[in-house]
Design a protein around this motif. Structure first.
Motif, PDB file in Angstrom:
ATOM      1  N   PRO A  54       0.838  -1.198   0.000  1.00  0.00           N
ATOM      2  CA  PRO A  54       0.000   0.000   0.000  1.00  0.00           C
ATOM      3  C   PRO A  54       0.873   1.248   0.000  1.00  0.00           C
ATOM      4  O   PRO A  54       1.948   1.266   0.597  1.00  0.00           O
ATOM      5  CB  PRO A  54      -0.793  -0.094   1.303  1.00  0.00           C
ATOM      6  CG  PRO A  54      -0.541  -1.452   1.832  1.00  0.00           C
ATOM      7  CD  PRO A  54       0.748  -1.908   1.277  1.00  0.00           C
ATOM      8  N   ASP A  55       0.413   2.240  -0.720  1.00  0.00           N
ATOM      9  CA  ASP A  55       1.104   3.528  -0.750  1.00  0.00           C
ATOM     10  C   ASP A  55       0.068   4.559  -0.321  1.00  0.00           C
ATOM     11  O   ASP A  55      -0.954   4.724  -0.982  1.00  0.00           O
ATOM     12  CB  ASP A  55       1.601   3.780  -2.178  1.00  0.00           C
ATOM     13  CG  ASP A  55       2.306   5.117  -2.301  1.00  0.00           C
ATOM     14  OD1 ASP A  55       2.656   5.682  -1.255  1.00  0.00           O
ATOM     15  OD2 ASP A  55       2.496   5.573  -3.442  1.00  0.00           O
ATOM     16  N   ILE A  56       0.302   5.200   0.806  1.00  0.00           N
ATOM     17  CA  ILE A  56      -0.715   6.127   1.295  1.00  0.00           C
ATOM     18  C   ILE A  56      -0.116   7.524   1.383  1.00  0.00           C
ATOM     19  O   ILE A  56       1.038   7.744   1.039  1.00  0.00           O
ATOM     20  CB  ILE A  56      -1.288   5.686   2.656  1.00  0.00           C
ATOM     21  CG1 ILE A  56      -0.221   5.759   3.741  1.00  0.00           C
ATOM     22  CG2 ILE A  56      -1.851   4.294   2.566  1.00  0.00           C
ATOM     23  CD1 ILE A  56      -0.763   5.539   5.110  1.00  0.00           C
ATOM     24  N   GLY A  57      -0.901   8.461   1.831  1.00  0.00           N
ATOM     25  CA  GLY A  57      -0.425   9.830   1.958  1.00  0.00           C
ATOM     26  C   GLY A  57      -0.979  10.743   0.889  1.00  0.00           C
ATOM     27  O   GLY A  57      -0.559  11.882   0.780  1.00  0.00           O
ATOM     28  N   PHE A  58      -1.923  10.251   0.093  1.00  0.00           N
ATOM     29  CA  PHE A  58      -2.475  11.084  -0.970  1.00  0.00           C
ATOM     30  C   PHE A  58      -3.490  12.097  -0.448  1.00  0.00           C
ATOM     31  O   PHE A  58      -4.051  12.851  -1.217  1.00  0.00           O
ATOM     32  CB  PHE A  58      -3.099  10.210  -2.049  1.00  0.00           C
ATOM     33  CG  PHE A  58      -2.090   9.460  -2.831  1.00  0.00           C
ATOM     34  CD1 PHE A  58      -1.440  10.065  -3.887  1.00  0.00           C
ATOM     35  CD2 PHE A  58      -1.743   8.176  -2.497  1.00  0.00           C
ATOM     36  CE1 PHE A  58      -0.484   9.389  -4.600  1.00  0.00           C
ATOM     37  CE2 PHE A  58      -0.786   7.490  -3.209  1.00  0.00           C
ATOM     38  CZ  PHE A  58      -0.153   8.106  -4.258  1.00  0.00           C
ATOM     39  N   LEU A  59      -3.750  12.049   0.848  1.00  0.00           N
ATOM     40  CA  LEU A  59      -4.624  13.056   1.428  1.00  0.00           C
ATOM     41  C   LEU A  59      -4.017  13.592   2.717  1.00  0.00           C
ATOM     42  O   LEU A  59      -4.715  14.008   3.622  1.00  0.00           O
ATOM     43  CB  LEU A  59      -6.013  12.450   1.695  1.00  0.00           C
ATOM     44  CG  LEU A  59      -7.153  13.425   1.842  1.00  0.00           C
ATOM     45  CD1 LEU A  59      -7.229  14.343   0.654  1.00  0.00           C
ATOM     46  CD2 LEU A  59      -8.449  12.706   2.003  1.00  0.00           C
ATOM     47  N   HIS A  60      -2.688  13.553   2.801  1.00  0.00           N
ATOM     48  CA  HIS A  60      -2.072  14.048   4.022  1.00  0.00           C
ATOM     49  C   HIS A  60      -2.137  15.571   4.036  1.00  0.00           C
ATOM     50  O   HIS A  60      -1.517  16.227   3.222  1.00  0.00           O
ATOM     51  CB  HIS A  60      -0.618  13.592   4.108  1.00  0.00           C
ATOM     52  CG  HIS A  60       0.108  14.202   5.261  1.00  0.00           C
ATOM     53  ND1 HIS A  60      -0.227  13.910   6.549  1.00  0.00           N
ATOM     54  CD2 HIS A  60       1.099  15.111   5.323  1.00  0.00           C
ATOM     55  CE1 HIS A  60       0.552  14.608   7.357  1.00  0.00           C
ATOM     56  NE2 HIS A  60       1.357  15.347   6.637  1.00  0.00           N
TER      57      HIS A  60
ATOM     58  N   PRO C  43     -15.700  11.723 -11.350  1.00  0.00           N
ATOM     59  CA  PRO C  43     -15.657  12.129  -9.946  1.00  0.00           C
ATOM     60  C   PRO C  43     -14.257  11.978  -9.371  1.00  0.00           C
ATOM     61  O   PRO C  43     -13.840  10.879  -9.042  1.00  0.00           O
ATOM     62  CB  PRO C  43     -16.652  11.193  -9.276  1.00  0.00           C
ATOM     63  CG  PRO C  43     -16.703  10.004 -10.139  1.00  0.00           C
ATOM     64  CD  PRO C  43     -16.290  10.393 -11.509  1.00  0.00           C
ATOM     65  N   PHE C  44     -13.552  13.066  -9.278  1.00  0.00           N
ATOM     66  CA  PHE C  44     -12.228  13.040  -8.644  1.00  0.00           C
ATOM     67  C   PHE C  44     -12.455  13.341  -7.160  1.00  0.00           C
ATOM     68  O   PHE C  44     -12.235  14.435  -6.686  1.00  0.00           O
ATOM     69  CB  PHE C  44     -11.325  14.085  -9.290  1.00  0.00           C
ATOM     70  CG  PHE C  44      -9.897  13.994  -8.872  1.00  0.00           C
ATOM     71  CD1 PHE C  44      -9.038  13.114  -9.500  1.00  0.00           C
ATOM     72  CD2 PHE C  44      -9.401  14.784  -7.858  1.00  0.00           C
ATOM     73  CE1 PHE C  44      -7.714  13.032  -9.114  1.00  0.00           C
ATOM     74  CE2 PHE C  44      -8.084  14.700  -7.475  1.00  0.00           C
ATOM     75  CZ  PHE C  44      -7.245  13.825  -8.111  1.00  0.00           C
ATOM     76  N   ALA C  45     -12.957  12.344  -6.453  1.00  0.00           N
ATOM     77  CA  ALA C  45     -13.371  12.567  -5.066  1.00  0.00           C
ATOM     78  C   ALA C  45     -12.224  12.216  -4.143  1.00  0.00           C
ATOM     79  O   ALA C  45     -11.786  11.078  -4.111  1.00  0.00           O
ATOM     80  CB  ALA C  45     -14.584  11.718  -4.751  1.00  0.00           C
ATOM     81  N   THR C  46     -11.715  13.203  -3.427  1.00  0.00           N
ATOM     82  CA  THR C  46     -10.645  12.893  -2.493  1.00  0.00           C
ATOM     83  C   THR C  46     -11.126  12.878  -1.054  1.00  0.00           C
ATOM     84  O   THR C  46     -10.703  12.047  -0.287  1.00  0.00           O
ATOM     85  CB  THR C  46      -9.489  13.890  -2.627  1.00  0.00           C
ATOM     86  OG1 THR C  46      -9.995  15.190  -2.390  1.00  0.00           O
ATOM     87  CG2 THR C  46      -8.881  13.841  -3.996  1.00  0.00           C
ATOM     88  N   ALA C  47     -11.969  13.806  -0.661  1.00  0.00           N
ATOM     89  CA  ALA C  47     -12.261  13.910   0.769  1.00  0.00           C
ATOM     90  C   ALA C  47     -13.751  14.101   1.008  1.00  0.00           C
ATOM     91  O   ALA C  47     -14.568  13.550   0.276  1.00  0.00           O
ATOM     92  CB  ALA C  47     -11.442  15.042   1.369  1.00  0.00           C
ATOM     93  N   CYS C  48     -14.071  14.901   2.019  1.00  0.00           N
ATOM     94  CA  CYS C  48     -15.453  15.045   2.490  1.00  0.00           C
ATOM     95  C   CYS C  48     -16.423  15.349   1.356  1.00  0.00           C
ATOM     96  O   CYS C  48     -17.534  14.828   1.321  1.00  0.00           O
ATOM     97  CB  CYS C  48     -15.573  16.146   3.517  1.00  0.00           C
ATOM     98  SG  CYS C  48     -14.090  16.586   4.368  1.00  0.00           S
TER      99      CYS C  48
END
Lengths: 419, 177, 195
Positions: A54-60, C43-48
């Protein structure tokens, strides 16, 4: 500064030797089945997954850094955006930690309302997760049923706080406002007449569907000992037979006996535990938790005690009521003392940890205070982050098409994962 | 069995470490909070953690959380960094906080992944955010920030708005796309 | 509606003019009408905001009424990029890549405060407005916007399509840059103020 390009191709694949019949499959970060922004680098042999990174941090987004600059009441706005599927549960967990730091005990009425809100949030979260299990496996209808019931919860929160889901409802030592007239009846109507049919529909659509069952049974198994060793909490741990629920083991709010300090009993509920450890077990645990939450809400709606929602203002730890601010000079002074940037709440120097059982598991905040108006350090214990670690172990050996099912059953919320 | 018993067991096993339990917090009215922490030197950490996991009186089967903290501007702080282990016992239902202090340059703490698997990602996060290295970690890379990022954002000397990294990207215009 | 060819009243070229008329109508209004009522969002949905995007697609708000329910997760099939949620340093190259992959003509909605300006997240990691790096047509305010506001945003794109016609991004230049606002009366100032 010259432009820097963060090249996706040279990113984070573990440099294992890649054999000839193996190939690497990129999954995400923009993929419908991840719901939000996750990236998996899968190593596959045909359809079978033999390795997963897994590679995360795309919403940090620097939540923890932000907590060092916003005061204890302001930061609640940011916690809304942490687990955005059940925001009010984060509000309650954050202020539980603040109150632990300040040594405040909130009023019985506030405890009752917070309990109801926490349970509504749990239902909200589980509904999305259960409904999306169907969506990810190709059945859109269950999603529509689940979301329909969720809209009613949005209505309840809108009546309560004025916002659909980023509610920012709690304050240090209390709540933003009291429940409006007629709200209790609406909430009761929801748990009696709206939620049970929705759950029944979702269940009837999915659990009696042979395709669904075959795709979730025995998939993504996590054993009991692994669940403990990987520090899993919440429905994922309970789906693997770990009998632990902070509401029972470290009771807080109305889950604790004598919560109004006049001898009231704790709310009655059961903690559902399944022993399969697979996707189906977690799905069943979530559905049953929805029912238990509904029963908790129904009990608490009968038992909301009268009294103030904020702890007494002369303790100087809460914001004064709006009425006091508008009609008395002391109220105005007190209000400014609390909200001006060079003043604010001043907790003693020290550290405190408080955790709540939210829909995903133990959501805790470790606060360190240096005596200033903002936290010196606010470490969040995010359940999604800790739970997601187990994913590579759970998916290896399965097919590519099992990835969405397992991913969804862990209910990873990217904002909580990356913060 | 309360946390105090666990600390007592720890003191009996490691008399040379001079372990004394302290409350995380002392309130304004002088009352201590019910949460205890102990200080453990970095070089003996794994021994202590393994003991805490396995002994009958302590039995901390799970690592609930692991987080770093930078004590740069903290009142009366002696060391710069600390890593805080939040241990949880499923059997006895108690918690204990273990703090390990390290300093610049080259802060290093042995990795706890051999004791609890659940320490893997939190340790990577601490490395990412504070630059504390964990020798013995199977896969110590940045986890939240891009791999070619150079700073450690949660250190106190790193500004909230960053050093301009968020503006340094190629601009895509309608003409160029 | 203006036609650049003679109509049948001038006589003579009736059949040809009639055909021209139809072709003109289809060119000018028909294609735009068809296109604006079947915008396929990516839909480029990232967050809330992504959750509100899901709510917009679900039963109560039912974005199918506006012809935009066909959410396609591959950028090559879409003509409307809805960027829902904050975009951080690690995600911005992905957004740009997806924008490049979309076929012309294409429009972009920046949904929510975070995508438009960074919102409450004025931190080291969050890009302070995607319009610095990607062209944006419509900004939808709110944190997150209610589904009604997003639908208003989609209708704003429909107005752009009706006005601008089917042009490629290059031809459109900077675009109209519409900001969706809740409709309200202009504030009446008292005497002594310049209107």
């Amino acid at each position: 500064m010259s432009p820097v390009s963060y090249d996706l191709n040279r990113a984070d694949v573990r440099p294992d030797e890649i054999q000839e019949d193996r190939w690497t499959l990129n999954f995400g970060p923009q993929h419908p089945a991840t719901h939000t922004t996750l990236r998996l680098v899968l190593e596959v042999e045909g359809e079978r997954i033999v390795g997963c990174t897994p590679d995360i941090g795309f919403l940090h987004s620097g939540f923890e850094k932000l907590a060092e600059h916003l005061d204890y009441n302001q930061y609640v706005v940011v916690t809304d955006r942490m687990n955005y599927v059940s925001p009010i549960a984060n509000n309650i967990a954050w202020h539980a930690a603040c109150e632990k730091l300040l040594g405040i005990e909130i009023t019985p009425r506030c405890k009752a309302i917070r309990t109801i809100c926490a349970e509504l949030a749990r239902i909200q979260d589980h509904l999305v997760c259960a409904a999306c299990t169907g969506l990810d496996l190709g059945g859109l209808t269950a999603f529509l049923y689940g979301f329909n019931a969720r809209e009613t919860i949005y209505d309840l929160f809108e009546a309560l706080t004025g916002a659909r889901f980023t509610v920012s409802y709690t304050r240090v030592g209390g709540l933003a406002q009291d429940i409006p007239p007629g709200w209790v009846e609406k909430a009761r109507d929801f748990v009696r007449n709206v939620l049970p049919p929705a759950l029944k529909d979702v269940e009837a659509l999915l659990l009696r569907n042979r395709i669904f069952i075959e795709r979730v049974k025995g998939v993504g198994v996590i054993s009991h000992d692994d669940a403990i060793n990987w520090s899993l909490t919440g429905p994922i741990a309970r789906g693997s037979g770990v009998r632990r629920d902070l509401r029972k083991d470290e009771p807080y709010l109305c889950y604790e006996d004598d919560w109004d300090r006049q001898g009231a009993d704790a709310v009655e509920f059961k903690v559902p535990v399944a022993y399969g450890g697979d996707v189906l077990s977690r799905f069943l645990v979530r559905l049953e938790e929805c029912r238990q939450s509904a029963s908790i809400i129904e009990q608490m709606l009968e038992r909301i005690p009268a009294g103030p929602i904020n702890v007494l203002a002369d303790e100087k730890t809460t914001l004064p009521s709006k009425r006091e601010i508008y009609f008395s000079i002391e109220g105005v002074i007190h209000h400014f003392q609390k909200i001006m940037t060079n003043r604010g709440l001043e907790p003693p120097v020290g550290e405190a940890y408080a955790a709540n059982e939210t829909a995903n598991g133990e959501l805790g905040f470790f606060l360190a205070s240096d005596g200033g108006r903002a936290a010196y350090r606010a470490r969040c214990r995010p359940p999604s982050f800790i739970n997601y670690q187990v994913f590579p172990a759970a998916i290896v050996g399965h097919q590519i098409s099992d990835v969405p099912a397992v991913l969804n059953s862990l209910n990873i919320i990217a904002a909580e994962l990356d913060r | 069995m309360a946390t105090a018993d666990a600390v007592q067991a720890l003191q009996e096993r490691f008399p040379d470490l001079g372990i004394e339990p302290r409350p995380l917090m002392r309130y304004l009215n002088g009352k201590p909070s019910d949460q205890l922490w102990v200080r453990v030197p970095a070089d003996r950490l794994l021994e202590v953690l393994t003991f805490l996991r396995d002994d009958e009186r302590t039995k901390f089967e799970a690592l609930a959380d692991l987080g770093g903290i930078d004590y740069l501007n903290y009142p009366d702080a002696e060391d710069r960094f600390a890593v805080i282990y939040n241990l949880l016992s499923h059997t006895h239902g108690h918690r204990l906080w273990v703090k390990v202090f390290v300093n610049d340059p080259d802060p290093e703490i042995p990795s706890a992944t051999s004791v609890w698997k659940g320490a893997e990602w939190p340790e990577r996060e601490v490395f990412d955010m504070f630059g504390i290295r964990f020798p013995g970690h199977p896969d110590l890379r940045r986890i939240l920030m891009p791999q070619n990022f150079v700073d450690y954002p949660l250190r106190k000397d790193y500004p909230l708005h960053g050093k301009g990294e968020r503006e340094a990207f190629e601009v895509l215009t309608r003409d160029s796309a | 509606m203006e036609l650049n060819r003679s109509t049948n009243e001038t006589g003579g070229e009736f059949a040809a003019t009639r055909l021209d008329y139809v072709v003109d109508m289809v060119k000018k209004h028909g294609i735009n009408w068809a296109r604006r009522n079947s915008l396929w969002p990516m839909p480029f949905a990232t967050a809330c905001c992504g959750i509100e995007l899901m709510a917009t697609g679900a039963s109560r708000y039912d974005v199918a009424r506006f012809g935009s329910e066909a959410m396609r997760f591959t950028p090559r099939q879409c003509d409307l990029l809805i960027c829902a949620g904050r975009v951080v340093m690690k995600m911005l190259p992905v957004l740009q890549k997806i924008y490049i992959q979309m076929t012309e003509p294409k429009w972009v909605i920046s949904m929510g405060a975070c995508a438009s300006t960074g919102g409450v997240f004025d931190t080291y990691a969050v890009v302070q407005g995607i319009d610095q790096f990607v062209p944006v047509d419509v900004y939808v305010p709110g944190c997150p916007p209610r589904p009604e506001t997003l639908i208003e945003g989609i209708m704003a794109v429909q107005r752009i399509v009706a006005e601008d016609g089917v042009k490629t991004s290059k031809e459109r230049g900077r675009g109209l840059g519409l900001v969706v606002q809740p409709p309200r009366q202009p504030v009446q100032l008292g005497t002594g103020f310049e209107q």
